[in-house]
Design a protein around this motif. Sequence first.
Motif, short mmCIF file in Angstrom:
data_model
loop_
_atom_site.label_atom_id
_atom_site.label_comp_id
_atom_site.label_asym_id
_atom_site.label_seq_id
_atom_site.Cartn_x
_atom_site.Cartn_y
_atom_site.Cartn_z
N ASP A 64 0.85 -1.20 0.00
CA ASP A 64 0.00 0.00 0.00
C ASP A 64 0.88 1.24 0.00
N PHE A 65 0.59 2.20 -0.87
CA PHE A 65 1.23 3.52 -0.81
C PHE A 65 0.50 4.47 -1.75
N GLU A 66 0.79 5.75 -1.59
CA GLU A 66 0.24 6.78 -2.47
C GLU A 66 1.38 7.68 -2.94
N VAL A 67 1.21 8.24 -4.14
CA VAL A 67 2.18 9.17 -4.70
C VAL A 67 1.46 10.46 -5.02
N ALA A 68 1.97 11.56 -4.47
CA ALA A 68 1.35 12.87 -4.66
C ALA A 68 1.79 13.49 -5.97
N ALA A 69 1.01 14.42 -6.47
CA ALA A 69 1.36 15.15 -7.69
C ALA A 69 2.67 15.89 -7.49
N GLY A 70 3.58 15.74 -8.44
CA GLY A 70 4.86 16.43 -8.39
C GLY A 70 5.88 15.80 -7.46
N ALA A 196 9.11 13.40 -24.21
CA ALA A 196 8.58 14.01 -25.44
C ALA A 196 7.05 14.00 -25.48
N GLY A 197 6.45 12.93 -24.96
CA GLY A 197 4.99 12.83 -25.00
C GLY A 197 4.29 13.58 -23.89
N ASP A 198 5.04 14.30 -23.07
CA ASP A 198 4.50 15.10 -21.96
C ASP A 198 3.60 14.25 -21.05
N PRO A 199 4.13 13.14 -20.51
CA PRO A 199 3.31 12.27 -19.65
C PRO A 199 3.08 12.91 -18.29
N ASP A 200 2.06 12.42 -17.59
CA ASP A 200 1.80 12.90 -16.23
C ASP A 200 2.79 12.29 -15.24
N VAL A 201 3.20 11.05 -15.49
CA VAL A 201 4.08 10.33 -14.56
C VAL A 201 5.21 9.67 -15.33
N LEU A 202 6.41 9.76 -14.77
CA LEU A 202 7.58 9.07 -15.31
C LEU A 202 7.97 7.95 -14.35
N PHE A 203 8.12 6.73 -14.88
CA PHE A 203 8.59 5.59 -14.10
C PHE A 203 10.03 5.29 -14.50
N ARG A 225 17.40 18.29 -11.72
CA ARG A 225 17.22 19.54 -12.48
C ARG A 225 15.94 19.49 -13.30
N LEU A 226 15.72 18.39 -13.99
CA LEU A 226 14.53 18.26 -14.82
C LEU A 226 13.26 18.30 -13.96
N HIS A 227 13.32 17.70 -12.80
CA HIS A 227 12.16 17.71 -11.93
C HIS A 227 11.82 19.14 -11.51
N ARG A 228 12.84 19.92 -11.23
CA ARG A 228 12.62 21.32 -10.86
C ARG A 228 12.03 22.10 -12.03
N GLU A 229 12.45 21.76 -13.25
CA GLU A 229 12.02 22.53 -14.41
C GLU A 229 10.64 22.11 -14.91
N VAL A 230 10.36 20.82 -14.93
CA VAL A 230 9.10 20.36 -15.52
C VAL A 230 8.09 19.88 -14.49
N LYS A 232 7.38 17.01 -13.07
CA LYS A 232 6.67 15.76 -13.28
C LYS A 232 6.64 14.90 -12.01
N THR A 233 5.56 14.15 -11.85
CA THR A 233 5.51 13.11 -10.83
C THR A 233 6.41 11.98 -11.29
N MET A 234 7.26 11.48 -10.38
CA MET A 234 8.23 10.45 -10.74
C MET A 234 8.19 9.31 -9.73
N VAL A 235 8.24 8.08 -10.25
CA VAL A 235 8.42 6.90 -9.41
C VAL A 235 9.74 6.28 -9.83
N PHE A 236 10.68 6.20 -8.90
CA PHE A 236 12.06 5.84 -9.22
C PHE A 236 12.44 4.58 -8.46
N ILE A 237 12.91 3.56 -9.18
CA ILE A 237 13.32 2.29 -8.58
C ILE A 237 14.84 2.24 -8.51
N THR A 238 15.37 1.87 -7.34
CA THR A 238 16.82 1.77 -7.18
C THR A 238 17.17 0.80 -6.06
#
Length: 354
Positions: A64-70, A196-203, A225-230, A232-238
């Motif tokens: 269970d989890f939630e991801v907020a806009a931005g 390029a496709g201007d998605p709402d979320v980047l995985f 830097r890109l997050h500050r500029e555009v 986007k909501t991002m989900v990052f796996i590492t």
Amino acid sequence: MAAPTEVTEPTPKIPGDPVIAVRALWKVFGVRPERVPESPELSALSRRELMDATGCVAAVSGIDFEVAAGEVFVVMGLSGSGKSTLVRCLTRLIEPTAGEVVFEGEDILAADRRRLRSLRRDKFSMVFQHFGLLPHRRVIDNVAYGLEIRGMGRAERHRRALEVIELVGLDGNERSYPDQLSGGMQQRVGLARALAGDPDVLFFDEPFSALDPLIRRDMQSEVIRLHREVGKTMVFITHDLSEALKLGDRILIMRDGKAVQCGTGEELVRSPADEYVSDFVRDVPRADVLTLRSIMRPSRPDDVLDGPELAPEVVVREAVRAVLAADRPVKVVRDGELLGVVSHEEILSAVAGE
């Protein structure tokens, strides 16, 4: 006495409905996998116990989890923890066994194939560890490929591709082929293609793990830097804690398919949920993660409160010079309200890791 160094305050998140809400999500591999989440007895077993009892493997177990806009939401864990399976379930590249994945109010698991294609085309994009570039196409056409699939005309898609090529720092390379670029530059092409496709979320599924350390560090900074500029909501796996702490607004730590703890980097370092998380964060420099909110003390009657002010979200490491340069306590202030103060004693204790 020298003036305190100005510290840039982080931008506060705006509360609202989550972009992604994951509820009781399961992915079980094996015969009759649906019986596992349906059975309280089976779902309570450890991964090893479940394997011994049923032959099934629970890659994702009731998450269970939630991801907020931005938000930059990081999922981390060691190999085999289930993090990559999880992100693939969010886009249904792997079909979940049970649960809900609600994207902008819509249950993704209820979407038919046509709707799912539309969501993948217009609403979210993925950046993988393996770049997946088309070797016979130049950079500009690799970046514009998704737009071409949408049916966008050549002139318009090239215009958009050139915009994002410049955004990711690849201008001047639009006519190059992938094999003429370094690994880091190829990953920038993959990032530009996703944008390029201007998605709402980047995985992002461990996109930098195959890169050399210096290039990897540059790409992490590029994502910030890109997050500050555009925005986007991002989900990052590492699997890399330092990467998670650098990028993530919040971090979900997984182990054996289960969620162990979810919180900010500061919360994980300050209050690990168990020994597993404690081992993860043991070597993290606390001053790089803790904020003034966590080390401030209440003001005392003898405090002289006409000194500098800092926001509670400022990281200790960034505040050291300002606090040590002041001859009186630094006020921790939010919207004109005094929350507490930080003096030499508190800042030095935090830096020393006490």
